[in-house]
Design a protein around this motif. Structure first.
Motif, mmCIF file in Angstrom:
data_model
loop_
_atom_site.group_PDB
_atom_site.id
_atom_site.type_symbol
_atom_site.label_atom_id
_atom_site.label_comp_id
_atom_site.label_asym_id
_atom_site.label_seq_id
_atom_site.Cartn_x
_atom_site.Cartn_y
_atom_site.Cartn_z
ATOM 1 N N LEU A 1 89.377 97.392 28.248
ATOM 2 C CA LEU A 1 90.666 98.057 28.451
ATOM 3 C C LEU A 1 91.207 98.631 27.138
ATOM 4 C CD1 LEU A 1 92.381 95.559 30.923
ATOM 5 C CD2 LEU A 1 91.404 97.789 31.454
ATOM 6 N N ASN A 2 91.084 97.868 26.052
ATOM 7 C CA ASN A 2 91.539 98.348 24.754
ATOM 8 C C ASN A 2 90.747 99.567 24.297
ATOM 9 O OD1 ASN A 2 93.551 96.430 24.450
ATOM 10 N ND2 ASN A 2 92.258 95.003 23.322
ATOM 11 N N LYS B 1 91.928 102.592 26.206
ATOM 12 C CA LYS B 1 93.233 103.046 25.716
ATOM 13 C C LYS B 1 93.078 103.811 24.400
ATOM 14 C CE LYS B 1 95.975 99.331 27.780
ATOM 15 N NZ LYS B 1 96.752 98.089 27.493
ATOM 16 N N LYS C 1 89.350 92.499 28.325
ATOM 17 C CA LYS C 1 90.383 92.965 27.391
ATOM 18 C C LYS C 1 89.807 94.004 26.434
ATOM 19 C CE LYS C 1 93.731 91.242 24.005
ATOM 20 N NZ LYS C 1 94.254 90.033 23.303
#
Length: 235
Positions: A227-228, A231, A224
C-alpha cells in the motif's frame, strides 16, 4: 534520450503539452523526443517503447483507460500520466499503475512537479543495480530486472527477466543491498513490489506468473509495504 508520447484528441491540448515538455526538457538539459497521437488506437499500435505517456482519459473511440490497460497487458512499463477534466476518473488509474494525473487546463507548476518526479524515477531505474560476485567473476544486474530472490541452503537464486542467477550469500546481507521496494515476505524470499499484481490467501501473484508465499508473521507488514509503495508511485 527520453521518449515521450502525448495522446489527446484535442489538437490544442496536444500542442500545449508538447510545448510544455519541450520547454521543460530544454530547461533541465535532458535529451528527448516527443511523439504526438490524436487517438488511442494509433498509440497502442505504435511499436515504440515510450518512457513517459501523457494520455487523455476521455477520447472518441478507444478511451485512454482502455489504451493504458492494453499497454500494460502487452508488458509496457511506461510512466503513464493521465490527462482529464474530471477528477473522479482518476480512481481507475490504480488498475493500470498510472504514475500521476493532471487536470485540464494543465497548470505549469503541477506539470513540472510531475516531470521532476518521473525523471527521478527514470534515473533511479537506469542506474540502480546489484553486483553479484561469482567464482568466475562478477555480474551486474539491474534491480528493475529482478522479480524476486530466493535462498535455498546457502545459495541465493535471483529470478530476473533474463533468467535465473545463483551465487553464495546470506539473504540478510542481500536485503541490505536492495532498494526499499524489495520486501522480505518470507524467511526465504525477497520480492520486488514493482511486479506484485495481486495477493490472496498468503500468496503474492507476480506479473510474470510466479507465486510467492507470504509467511503468516509477515503478512501485515507485506500488505502495508504494498500500500505504501502504491501511494508513493501516485504522488
Amino acid at each position: 534520450m527520453i521518449k515521450i508520447a502525448v495522446c489527446d484528441d484535442e489538437e490544442i491540448m496536444r500542442s500545449q503539452l508538447n510545448n510544455k515538455i519541450v520547454a521543460y526538457m530544454e530547461n533541465t538539459n535532458c535529451s528527448s523526443q516527443v511523439f504526438l497521437f490524436s487517438n488511442a488506437e494509433e498509440l497502442v499500435e505504435s511499436s515504440t517503447d515510450y518512457d513517459i505517456i501523457f494520455l487523455d482519459i476521455q477520447m472518441e473511440g478507444m478511451s485512454g483507460m482502455e489504451a493504458a490497460r492494453k499497454i500494460r497487458e502487452a508488458g509496457g512499463e511506461s510512466y503513464i500520466v493521465f490527462i482529464t477534466v474530471l477528477k473522479e476518473y482518476v480512481y481507475d488509474a490504480f488498475d493500470v499503475e498510472a504514475t500521476d494525473y493532471l487536470l485540464k487546463p494543465v497548470e505549469d507548476e503541477r506539470f513540472m512537479r510531475a516531470m521532476d518526479r518521473i525523471l527521478h524515477y527514470i534515473e533511479d531505474k537506469r542506474t540502480a543495480s546489484l553486483t553479484v560476485q561469482k567464482s568466475t567473476g562478477y555480474k551486474i544486474i539491474r534491480l528493475t530486472d529482478i522479480f524476486y530472490c530466493e535462498v535455498i541452503n546457502r545459495k541465493i537464486y535471483i529470478y530476473t527477466k533474463q533468467g535465473v542467477i545463483d551465487y553464495y550469500n546470506k539473504i540478510d546481507e542481500l536485503e541490505k543491498q536492495l532498494k526499499s521496494y524489495f520486501v522480505r515476505c518470507h524467511r526465504s524470499y525477497l520480492v520486488n513490489l514493482q511486479y506484485v499484481c495481486g495477493y490472496e490467501n498468503g500468496i503474492a501473484q507476480l506479473e510474470n506468473g510466479n507465486k510467492i508465499p507470504i509467511s503468516r508473521s509477515r503478512q501485515q507488514d507485506f500488505i502495508k509495504a504494498v500500500l505504501n509503495y502504491m501511494k508513493e508511485r501516485k504522488k
